[in-house]
Design a protein around this motif. Sequence first.
Motif, PDB file in Angstrom:
ATOM      1  N   PHE A 129       0.843  -1.196   0.000  1.00  0.00           N
ATOM      2  CA  PHE A 129       0.000   0.000   0.000  1.00  0.00           C
ATOM      3  C   PHE A 129       0.877   1.245   0.000  1.00  0.00           C
ATOM      4  O   PHE A 129       2.028   1.222   0.440  1.00  0.00           O
ATOM      5  CB  PHE A 129      -0.908   0.009   1.231  1.00  0.00           C
ATOM      6  N   SER A 130       0.329   2.344  -0.488  1.00  0.00           N
ATOM      7  CA  SER A 130       1.050   3.618  -0.494  1.00  0.00           C
ATOM      8  C   SER A 130       0.052   4.766  -0.382  1.00  0.00           C
ATOM      9  O   SER A 130      -1.139   4.599  -0.679  1.00  0.00           O
ATOM     10  CB  SER A 130       1.874   3.769  -1.778  1.00  0.00           C
ATOM     11  N   ASP A 131       0.550   5.914   0.041  1.00  0.00           N
ATOM     12  CA  ASP A 131      -0.321   7.090   0.175  1.00  0.00           C
ATOM     13  C   ASP A 131      -0.505   7.824  -1.149  1.00  0.00           C
ATOM     14  O   ASP A 131      -1.394   8.670  -1.268  1.00  0.00           O
ATOM     15  CB  ASP A 131       0.255   8.060   1.217  1.00  0.00           C
ATOM     16  N   LYS A 132       0.358   7.503  -2.124  1.00  0.00           N
ATOM     17  CA  LYS A 132       0.263   8.150  -3.427  1.00  0.00           C
ATOM     18  C   LYS A 132       0.015   7.107  -4.518  1.00  0.00           C
ATOM     19  O   LYS A 132       0.385   5.943  -4.379  1.00  0.00           O
ATOM     20  CB  LYS A 132       1.563   8.901  -3.734  1.00  0.00           C
ATOM     21  N   LYS A 133      -0.576   7.552  -5.618  1.00  0.00           N
ATOM     22  CA  LYS A 133      -0.823   6.670  -6.763  1.00  0.00           C
ATOM     23  C   LYS A 133       0.471   6.562  -7.561  1.00  0.00           C
ATOM     24  O   LYS A 133       0.784   7.417  -8.399  1.00  0.00           O
ATOM     25  CB  LYS A 133      -1.962   7.230  -7.616  1.00  0.00           C
ATOM     26  N   GLU A 134       1.237   5.516  -7.319  1.00  0.00           N
ATOM     27  CA  GLU A 134       2.581   5.390  -7.879  1.00  0.00           C
ATOM     28  C   GLU A 134       2.589   4.841  -9.302  1.00  0.00           C
ATOM     29  O   GLU A 134       3.567   5.002 -10.020  1.00  0.00           O
ATOM     30  CB  GLU A 134       3.433   4.502  -6.959  1.00  0.00           C
ATOM     31  N   ASN A 135       1.522   4.169  -9.712  1.00  0.00           N
ATOM     32  CA  ASN A 135       1.434   3.676 -11.093  1.00  0.00           C
ATOM     33  C   ASN A 135      -0.040   3.506 -11.448  1.00  0.00           C
ATOM     34  O   ASN A 135      -0.931   3.707 -10.613  1.00  0.00           O
ATOM     35  CB  ASN A 135       2.224   2.368 -11.279  1.00  0.00           C
ATOM     36  N   ASP A 136      -0.304   3.124 -12.703  1.00  0.00           N
ATOM     37  CA  ASP A 136      -1.688   3.003 -13.177  1.00  0.00           C
ATOM     38  C   ASP A 136      -2.463   1.881 -12.489  1.00  0.00           C
ATOM     39  O   ASP A 136      -3.696   1.844 -12.565  1.00  0.00           O
ATOM     40  CB  ASP A 136      -1.714   2.761 -14.691  1.00  0.00           C
ATOM     41  N   TYR A 137      -1.741   0.980 -11.845  1.00  0.00           N
ATOM     42  CA  TYR A 137      -2.395  -0.145 -11.187  1.00  0.00           C
ATOM     43  C   TYR A 137      -2.499   0.042  -9.667  1.00  0.00           C
ATOM     44  O   TYR A 137      -2.812  -0.906  -8.943  1.00  0.00           O
ATOM     45  CB  TYR A 137      -1.668  -1.452 -11.517  1.00  0.00           C
ATOM     46  N   CYS A 138      -2.252   1.243  -9.211  1.00  0.00           N
ATOM     47  CA  CYS A 138      -2.520   1.578  -7.814  1.00  0.00           C
ATOM     48  C   CYS A 138      -3.992   2.016  -7.714  1.00  0.00           C
ATOM     49  O   CYS A 138      -4.361   3.064  -8.245  1.00  0.00           O
ATOM     50  CB  CYS A 138      -1.597   2.700  -7.336  1.00  0.00           C
ATOM     51  N   LEU A 139      -4.786   1.194  -7.068  1.00  0.00           N
ATOM     52  CA  LEU A 139      -6.215   1.448  -6.979  1.00  0.00           C
ATOM     53  C   LEU A 139      -6.594   1.948  -5.588  1.00  0.00           C
ATOM     54  O   LEU A 139      -5.923   1.623  -4.600  1.00  0.00           O
ATOM     55  CB  LEU A 139      -7.000   0.165  -7.278  1.00  0.00           C
ATOM     56  N   PRO A 140      -7.659   2.732  -5.491  1.00  0.00           N
ATOM     57  CA  PRO A 140      -8.107   3.190  -4.169  1.00  0.00           C
ATOM     58  C   PRO A 140      -8.462   1.998  -3.281  1.00  0.00           C
ATOM     59  O   PRO A 140      -9.073   1.029  -3.740  1.00  0.00           O
ATOM     60  CB  PRO A 140      -9.350   4.031  -4.482  1.00  0.00           C
ATOM     61  N   TYR A 141      -8.066   2.088  -2.020  1.00  0.00           N
ATOM     62  CA  TYR A 141      -8.411   1.054  -1.048  1.00  0.00           C
ATOM     63  C   TYR A 141      -9.402   1.638  -0.054  1.00  0.00           C
ATOM     64  O   TYR A 141      -9.158   2.691   0.545  1.00  0.00           O
ATOM     65  CB  TYR A 141      -7.171   0.541  -0.315  1.00  0.00           C
ATOM     66  N   LEU A 199     -19.011   3.712  -4.735  1.00  0.00           N
ATOM     67  CA  LEU A 199     -17.609   3.989  -4.446  1.00  0.00           C
ATOM     68  C   LEU A 199     -16.719   3.119  -5.322  1.00  0.00           C
ATOM     69  O   LEU A 199     -16.937   1.907  -5.430  1.00  0.00           O
ATOM     70  CB  LEU A 199     -17.305   3.691  -2.972  1.00  0.00           C
ATOM     71  N   GLU A 200     -15.725   3.725  -5.922  1.00  0.00           N
ATOM     72  CA  GLU A 200     -14.753   2.963  -6.706  1.00  0.00           C
ATOM     73  C   GLU A 200     -13.583   2.607  -5.805  1.00  0.00           C
ATOM     74  O   GLU A 200     -13.000   3.474  -5.159  1.00  0.00           O
ATOM     75  CB  GLU A 200     -14.259   3.799  -7.892  1.00  0.00           C
ATOM     76  N   GLY A 201     -13.229   1.318  -5.764  1.00  0.00           N
ATOM     77  CA  GLY A 201     -12.089   0.940  -4.946  1.00  0.00           C
ATOM     78  C   GLY A 201     -12.137  -0.511  -4.509  1.00  0.00           C
ATOM     79  O   GLY A 201     -13.159  -1.195  -4.619  1.00  0.00           O
ATOM     80  N   VAL A 202     -10.994  -0.951  -3.998  1.00  0.00           N
ATOM     81  CA  VAL A 202     -10.803  -2.326  -3.532  1.00  0.00           C
ATOM     82  C   VAL A 202     -11.208  -2.402  -2.063  1.00  0.00           C
ATOM     83  O   VAL A 202     -11.005  -1.455  -1.304  1.00  0.00           O
ATOM     84  CB  VAL A 202      -9.327  -2.745  -3.705  1.00  0.00           C
ATOM     85  N   VAL A 203     -11.788  -3.524  -1.671  1.00  0.00           N
ATOM     86  CA  VAL A 203     -12.209  -3.705  -0.284  1.00  0.00           C
ATOM     87  C   VAL A 203     -11.530  -4.944   0.306  1.00  0.00           C
ATOM     88  O   VAL A 203     -10.915  -5.735  -0.403  1.00  0.00           O
ATOM     89  CB  VAL A 203     -13.745  -3.838  -0.177  1.00  0.00           C
ATOM     90  N   LYS A 204     -11.685  -5.106   1.621  1.00  0.00           N
ATOM     91  CA  LYS A 204     -11.069  -6.234   2.325  1.00  0.00           C
ATOM     92  C   LYS A 204     -11.838  -7.533   2.066  1.00  0.00           C
ATOM     93  O   LYS A 204     -12.961  -7.527   1.552  1.00  0.00           O
ATOM     94  CB  LYS A 204     -11.027  -5.931   3.821  1.00  0.00           C
ATOM     95  N   LYS A 205     -11.239  -8.641   2.504  1.00  0.00           N
ATOM     96  CA  LYS A 205     -11.801  -9.970   2.219  1.00  0.00           C
ATOM     97  C   LYS A 205     -13.094 -10.255   2.975  1.00  0.00           C
ATOM     98  O   LYS A 205     -13.765 -11.255   2.713  1.00  0.00           O
ATOM     99  CB  LYS A 205     -10.786 -11.060   2.544  1.00  0.00           C
TER     100      LYS A 205
END
Length: 362
Positions: A129-141, A199-205
């Motif tokens: 995880f990161s606080d910034k969008k480092e590449n095109d495949y960094c998705l909102p969590y 909401l657009e983004g990835v969620v937990k399991k």
Amino acid sequence: TGIRYSNLRKELFTKMCLKTLIYLPFDVFSGAYVDNCILIINKNPPTSDNLVLVYAYPKKAKKVLFEFKNNLLIEYSKILNDPKYRIFPKSPEIYIILDKIKEDSEKILTSFGDLTESTIGILASKYSFSDKKENDYCLPYLEGNVYRYETKLKFKNYVDFSKHRDNKKLIDLFMSSEKIFIRRIVNRQDRIMASYGNLEGVVKKDLYVFVLKPDAPIDYFYLLGILNSELISYIYIGKSAIALKDDFRQTTLEELRELPIIIPKNKNITNALTQLSKLRFELNDKLNENDKIFLENIIDSLVYGIYFQDLIPKEELNEICCEINDIVKNYTIDCLKYNQNIIKLLNTINTNELVRKIRDRN
């Protein structure tokens, strides 16, 4: 009922004849808080007209008495006709309800899985995880949780999804602008917990994500009303052994996809359920508990009317739904409380009465 044990069940139930299946309470063996059952099997192959006695004790039952009634018998064909050879814990009630749902021809019967694409959230420890969008495949969590008609998710940071760069379908699911979330956990009231999200983004399991297919003939809020209804939770709990666990009661993606979804041909009816469900979701923070219960009771009653159309004459149901559609346009529930047709609808039926009525007719 576990998906992984389909081959074992097939081997047992097709080569030998099951006579009795008894689901036992959890603490039959002191110190071993696990699932237990008794199987009585005849070594001869079964025929479809054989009968099987199925009984599930309450998980916290302190006494086990082997005294059973004939109405606990199910036809062997029910097992053989299931591709996974399952025997549902709440038998024969679930078979009665499912057979009844299939009877009515004046509606479209499909499954939750046929209407949607779906996936489970990620195991966070397997990702960076990161606080910034480092590449095109960094998705909102998205962090938070989901309850019945309540989505408490917010952006936390970005998750690196590079390992899934070739799985466009998975990325599209998480990044869909609309979706239904379902909690993996079943609540203590034996109810599925589903909510809507834009909401657009990835969620937990701990969450499942469902996105309507482009050709789906219904709205997200129609589905939400169905999923949060008393009837659908009753069907789900009755079909799933894992949902009956006392310590970690949960849903599975495979079993959720199997849920039967009815789509009436009458648009007034689908619109009424859609609008009620949307009202319940959008006014969640403004409603007191009594108003929430009142709205959900109307939704539950309407779902019974949709799934079992002989409970309420279709002309009467159409009239009620027209009135609901007119009232809900004003975004108020006060008028619903004093509508005589809606009061009558609320007194229609519950699941236990439904099973009794169907049995009496048979």
